[in-house]
Structure formats: C-alpha cells, structure tokens
Write a protein that holds these residues in place. Structure first.
Motif, PDB file in Angstrom:
ATOM      1  N   ALA A 205       0.832  -1.202   0.000  1.00  0.00           N
ATOM      2  CA  ALA A 205       0.000   0.000   0.000  1.00  0.00           C
ATOM      3  C   ALA A 205       0.866   1.250   0.000  1.00  0.00           C
ATOM      4  O   ALA A 205       2.022   1.229   0.416  1.00  0.00           O
ATOM      5  N   LYS A 206       0.260   2.354  -0.463  1.00  0.00           N
ATOM      6  CA  LYS A 206       0.869   3.673  -0.334  1.00  0.00           C
ATOM      7  C   LYS A 206       0.309   4.277   0.949  1.00  0.00           C
ATOM      8  O   LYS A 206      -0.905   4.529   1.037  1.00  0.00           O
ATOM      9  N   ILE A 207       1.162   4.479   1.921  1.00  0.00           N
ATOM     10  CA  ILE A 207       0.725   4.881   3.252  1.00  0.00           C
ATOM     11  C   ILE A 207       1.261   6.267   3.592  1.00  0.00           C
ATOM     12  O   ILE A 207       2.450   6.547   3.415  1.00  0.00           O
ATOM     13  N   LEU A 208       0.383   7.126   4.069  1.00  0.00           N
ATOM     14  CA  LEU A 208       0.767   8.437   4.583  1.00  0.00           C
ATOM     15  C   LEU A 208       0.695   8.377   6.107  1.00  0.00           C
ATOM     16  O   LEU A 208      -0.366   8.090   6.669  1.00  0.00           O
ATOM     17  N   VAL A 209       1.818   8.627   6.768  1.00  0.00           N
ATOM     18  CA  VAL A 209       1.866   8.605   8.227  1.00  0.00           C
ATOM     19  C   VAL A 209       2.032  10.039   8.719  1.00  0.00           C
ATOM     20  O   VAL A 209       3.048  10.688   8.431  1.00  0.00           O
TER      21      VAL A 209
END
Length: 195
Positions: free
Chosen positions: A3-7
């Motif tokens: 997944a492309k994850i923004l933290v």
C-alpha cells in the motif's frame, strides 16, 4: 498487498511518544515493502486562524504546505494519524490542519439543493493511533468515545475514508517503559500489515 501509506504524526511538538509511535509504524511498513510518506505536524507552519473558504474558491490556491499535504493524501491508499488526546479532542494545531487541508472541492462537495454531499476521498482507509491519560474503560463507558466518533463520523468518514480504525493506547501518564515498548511493537505490527 503493498500500500501507499501516509503517516502523520499529529503531535505539535517534536520528540513526543506520538512521534516514536509514528516512526515505529513507518519503519516497519517500509521494511514490509509498503511505500511510506512521513509528515510531522511539528514541522508544518499550521496557524490557528480560520481558513477563508471563499478566498480558496476565488483564488484557486492555498499555502504550499496545504497543497503538498493534499497531494500526499490524494496519492495514499491508507492514512495513519498518530495523535495525543488533549481535553477530549485532538491538539488545536491538528484540528487546524484538518480545517486548512480537508477543504470543500478537495475532501468533499455539497450537492446543490440537497442535504447530502460527495465524499471525494473515498477509496482510502485510515488508522488513528491515539495516546491518552484517560483509562480505556472510562473513555468508553463514561465519556462514550467522543473523539473516536468525531474522527470517524464527522472528519475522516465524512470525507470518504473507510474503514476508519483506531488503536487507543492508555493511560500514557502512568505507563511503564515495558508498556511503552509494547505499544511501539503494536505500532510496528500495524505498519508491517499496512493496517
């Protein structure tokens, strides 16, 4: 599935336990093969003034940090927000970030002559990791989990994020080093799973 994850670390100060949790999540997610973008609220020039939505519509622009974060949100599959709970809500600077970034036309659109709206960020999921001093049983049974209901129903869910899941880590104030280490491991396990 990768997944492309923004933290987003939603603590307004650097060096917080929220920052450590966000880092643990992000590092484990990267090691598992996910694409990770990290953002720290403490580094953003978020002001507490109320955005003028009319200005955004007329000018078609916003501050650079807003446009950058909007692009990062639009590009992600999964948004992870790590935040402390202060006075029953998120810190004022994090709320101001939501006000400035989750704008009409980007995050949602009201329908003409209708009480309904379009959730423009649908197709993405979210995880909110909350640290608090309020014990979990008290937060749930006495207060009724108002912060979780607000974030799920009136902020993230309103914009289309689904599912919105929560990890509630408390009480932080009286936690031991072993407990904090266990919470860091919990964040890392979530990161590996992209959850």
């Amino acid at each position: 599935m990768m997944a492309k994850i923004l933290v987003l670390c939603g603590h307004p100060r650097a060096g917080s336990f929220s920052e450590a949790l966000a880092s643990a999540y992000a590092e484990a997610a990267k090691q598992a093969g996910h694409t990770v973008t990290e953002v720290a609220l403490s580094t953003l020039p978020v002001g507490l003034e109320v955005p003028d939505y009319g200005d955004f519509k007329r000018q078609g622009t916003a501050p650079d940090w807003v446009l950058t974060l909007q692009a990062q949100i639009a590009a992600c599959d999964h948004w992870v927000i790590v935040t402390p709970m202060w006075w029953g809500g998120v810190p004022a600077k994090l709320k101001a970030l939501f006000d400035a970034v989750l704008l009409p036309g980007f995050a949602f659109r009201y329908r003409t002559d209708s009480p309904w709206w379009d959730r423009l960020l649908a197709g993405r999921s979210a995880r909110v990791i909350v640290t608090a001093d309020t014990p979990g049983f008290f937060f749930r049974w006495v207060y009724g989990k108002p912060l979780l209901r607000q974030l799920k129903g009136q902020i993230l869910g309103f914009c289309g994020f689904a599912p919105v899941r929560f990890s509630y880590l408390a009480p932080l104030r009286s936690s031991t080093p072993d407990q904090r280490q266990a919470w860091l491991q919990t964040a890392a396990a979530l990161g590996r799973a992209g959850a």
